[in-house]
Write a protein that holds these residues in place. Structure first.
Motif, short mmCIF file in Angstrom:
data_model
loop_
_atom_site.label_atom_id
_atom_site.label_comp_id
_atom_site.label_asym_id
_atom_site.label_seq_id
_atom_site.Cartn_x
_atom_site.Cartn_y
_atom_site.Cartn_z
N SER A 193 0.82 -1.21 0.00
CA SER A 193 0.00 0.00 0.00
C SER A 193 0.85 1.26 0.00
N ALA A 194 2.17 1.10 -0.16
CA ALA A 194 3.03 2.30 -0.19
C ALA A 194 2.65 3.17 -1.39
N TRP A 195 2.39 2.54 -2.52
CA TRP A 195 2.07 3.34 -3.73
C TRP A 195 0.64 3.87 -3.72
N THR A 196 -0.29 3.13 -3.12
CA THR A 196 -1.68 3.60 -3.14
C THR A 196 -1.83 4.80 -2.19
N PHE A 197 -1.05 4.81 -1.11
CA PHE A 197 -1.11 5.93 -0.16
C PHE A 197 -0.72 7.23 -0.86
N TYR A 198 0.38 7.17 -1.62
CA TYR A 198 0.92 8.39 -2.24
C TYR A 198 0.47 8.59 -3.69
N GLY A 199 -0.54 7.84 -4.14
CA GLY A 199 -1.04 8.01 -5.51
C GLY A 199 0.03 7.75 -6.58
N ARG A 200 0.86 6.78 -6.34
CA ARG A 200 1.97 6.39 -7.25
C ARG A 200 2.90 7.56 -7.55
N SER A 201 2.99 8.51 -6.62
CA SER A 201 3.92 9.62 -6.84
C SER A 201 5.29 9.25 -6.26
N TYR A 202 6.28 10.02 -6.63
CA TYR A 202 7.63 9.80 -6.09
C TYR A 202 8.32 11.16 -6.02
N GLY A 479 -0.88 12.16 -9.39
CA GLY A 479 -0.42 13.29 -10.20
C GLY A 479 0.08 12.84 -11.57
N GLY A 480 0.01 11.51 -11.83
CA GLY A 480 0.49 10.98 -13.11
C GLY A 480 2.00 11.16 -13.25
N ARG A 481 2.46 11.22 -14.48
CA ARG A 481 3.90 11.29 -14.77
C ARG A 481 4.58 12.46 -14.05
N LYS A 482 3.89 13.61 -14.03
CA LYS A 482 4.56 14.78 -13.44
C LYS A 482 4.69 14.69 -11.91
#
Ligand code: B12
Ligand code: SF4
Length: 504
Positions: A193-202, A479-482
């Motif tokens: 759930s690391a990615w779902t929490f942050y909306g796949r952002s990095y 936020g998608g790619r950006k």
């Protein structure tokens, strides 16, 4: 269980939330219940009488403890604002409010730095309307999605607020502090759930800010909290070079993926030179069938190549294997034999669907317990093929064999030297760890945990679906790619290796 033996780490997220609140003028205190007791907590509450109490609930297994503390606090301080935030709370807000039965005023979802400031300000004006604040859910309703902190450089953790810093350690890194260089993960593994929490952002911290923060850390060991370390080679290299230039001497622990390790070999080699001691690799399975089950887009040979490279660096490597409740005795035996053949430290966890993960919705097997406390990846919450007592016997036997392996004779001899050094400096965490295994890992105790009376029941997953709309799992908007601070070549690499790529 794991944190009773092998490690205890500083709650960096809570220190950041505390720092954000202090930054706007609140008088803030922090208590870490990994290092202090409920008695200490209630003593503080009675003597200090704070206007607001916020709990950090990153781990699902802690939900009942937090609910009980909130209820007892409400009795002592009827007018206080009592709230819960953190990773797991963000996925289970409705349930937490329901269990709290009026004791919990709000659940704060997503990153804590912006929401804590906004909610405390709103509470000063109109407590009935807290639910209009982004990221806040109350019995009256739910605000817009949470917002991100505008820059990871903006807030430094309030490390000074923790009273027992010498209690934090991981293995021989004793004492050990924590730091983050990046936040979020661009991959999308089904069980995570690391990615779902942050909306796949990095997002990344600037190297200047990261190194400045590091230079202020007093502990000799440093745990790098990033989900996957050094995804973007240049970022990791720049931080490493600046550490070398400033002559900062620390020992580091980090976690990464095998494919990232192989892609960015130079960065890891450099980090070895400046103090990288421990590396945790998520291997998850040792055969193609297992990798397929976790939809790992990595081949066995890549995993072995990554292990080979990590060994060649001379760092201590730990790997994680996921035991499935469907395992039979043969399967456990094969795993034991394989683990004995390799030099790495092997950690075994149990395949556990968590709210907020894709598995929670797509796992066809139904959970067979609704006790939050058992969702710690050390208990079986899905039906087991073996009888439950037998499953735990096999599991604990495997963990025991592995623990003796890396604390075997040769390791013990080495450990004895390290232990004396630490004792002389008054650090006892590591030494205590050496003797605790049997008192914590015990199949009878594991089994008894299933018999405890259950006061708060987790809501079962909704109707099973083979595929789900992934965006519906996000806490923060995607936020998608950006929203991903990586270059195009790295984005293409992630695309080629992530699990959900075929559905994008
Ligand atoms: C580092 C880490 C650990 C460390 C914990 C260090 C510590 N003392 O906190 C260690 C190695 C000990 C650990 C252990 C485990 N972990 Co862990 N861990 C992580 C990891 C990679 C990063 C967490 C972190 O510190 N991030 C950096 C800080 C800055 O962020 P943060 O703590 O999330 O805090 C932010 C927000 O959550 C929020 N917030 C947090 N608290 C509060 C409180 C309030 C009031 C507010 C408003 C906001 C707020 O604001 C903070 C700042 O933005 C996460 C994955 C992830 N990315 O979240 C998994 C993760 C949290 N862990 C997970 C798991 C499964 C475990 C284990 C069960 C695994 C095991 N091997 O047994 C154990 C359980 C330990 C336990 N205590 O029960 C799961 C959580 C599953 C769940 N839903 O419960 C995660 C999500 C990983 C995953 N792959 O799914 N973990
Ligand atoms: S690589 Fe997969 S398991 Fe690791 S943090 Fe990212 S999504 Fe989670």
């Amino acid at each position: 269980m794991y944190s009773k033996i092998y490690l205890r780490l500083e709650p960096l997220g809570l220190e950041l939330v505390a720092s954000a609140a202090r930054g706007v003028g609140h008088d803030v205190r922090l208590i870490d219940l990994q290092a202090e007791t409920h008695k200490d907590y209630f003593r503080w509450i009675r003597t200090w009488s704070p206007d607001a109490i916020v709990f950090s609930c990153n781990y699902l297994a802690n939900v009942p403890e937090i609910i009980d503390l909130a209820k007892a606090t409400r009795v002592l301080l009827p007018d206080a604002l009592i709230m819960v935030g953190g990773h797991s709370a963000s996925f289970t807000a409705t349930e937490i409010l329901r269990h709290g039965d009026g004791s919990i005023d709000a659940v704060l979802k997503g990153e804590g730095e912006p929401v804590i400031v906004a909610v405390l300000e709103a509470a000063g004006q109109d407590r009935a309307n807290l639910h209009r604040v982004p990221g806040v859910q109350t019995a009256a309703g739910e605000g817009p999605r949470p917002t991100f902190v505008h820059s990871l450089d903006a807030i430094l953790p309030a490390r000074d607020l923790l009273r027992h810093r010498r209690k934090y350690f991981i293995g021989v890194l004793d004492p050990c502090a924590s730091i983050e260089f990046s936040r979020g993960c661009p991959w999308d593994c089904v069980f995570c759930s690391a990615w779902t929490f942050y909306g796949r952002s990095y997002r990344t911290k600037s190297p200047e800010c990261a190194v400045e923060e590091l230079s202020r850390i007093k502990e000799s060991g440093v745990f790098l909290l990033d989900d996957v370390a050094f995804i973007q080679a240049e970022h990791g290299m720049r931080i490493g070079e600046m550490i070398a230039k400033r002559g900062i001497k620390k020992k580091y622990y980090l976690e990464t993926r095998g494919d990232v390790l192989l892609r960015n070999k130079e960065v890891f080699k450099f980090w070895r030179k400046i103090g990288l001691e421990y590396m945790f690799l998520g291997i998850e399975a040792i055969d193609e069938q297992g990798l397929k089950q976790f939809r790992k887009r990595v081949t066995l040979s890549q995993n072995y190549e990554a292990l080979e490279f990590a060994r060649s660096l001379g760092v201590t490597v730990a790997i994680n294997l996921i035991a499935d409740p469907s395992w039979d005795r043969d399967r456990f035996r094969v795993i034991r034999e394989w683990c004995m053949e390799i030099p790495e430290i092997v950690n075994i966890s149990i395949n556990t669907p968590y709210p907020g993960t894709e598995s929670w919705r797509t796992e066809a097997r139904r959970i067979n317990t609704r006790d939050y406390r058992l969702f710690d990846i050390q208990h079986a919450v899905l039906p087991t093929y073996l009888s439950l007592p037998e499953f735990y016997r096999e599991l604990v036997e495997t963990q025991r064999v592995l623990s003796i392996k890396h604390l075997g004779l040769a390791a013990l001899r080495e450990a004895a030297g390290l232990a004396v050094g630490r004792l002389l400096r008054g650090q006892t965490n590591f030494v205590r760890m050496l003797w605790k295994f049997n008192s914590v890992y015990n199949p009878k105790l594991q089994l008894a945990d299933h018999q405890q009376p259950v006061q708060y029941e987790i809501s079962p997953p909704p109707e099973w679906e083979e595929r789900i709309a992934r965006g519906a799992l996000y806490v923060h908007a995607a936020g998608g790619r950006k929203g991903r601070d990586i270059d195009n070549a790295t984005e293409a690499f992630v695309e080629a290796t992530r699990m959900g790529a075929e559905q994008a």
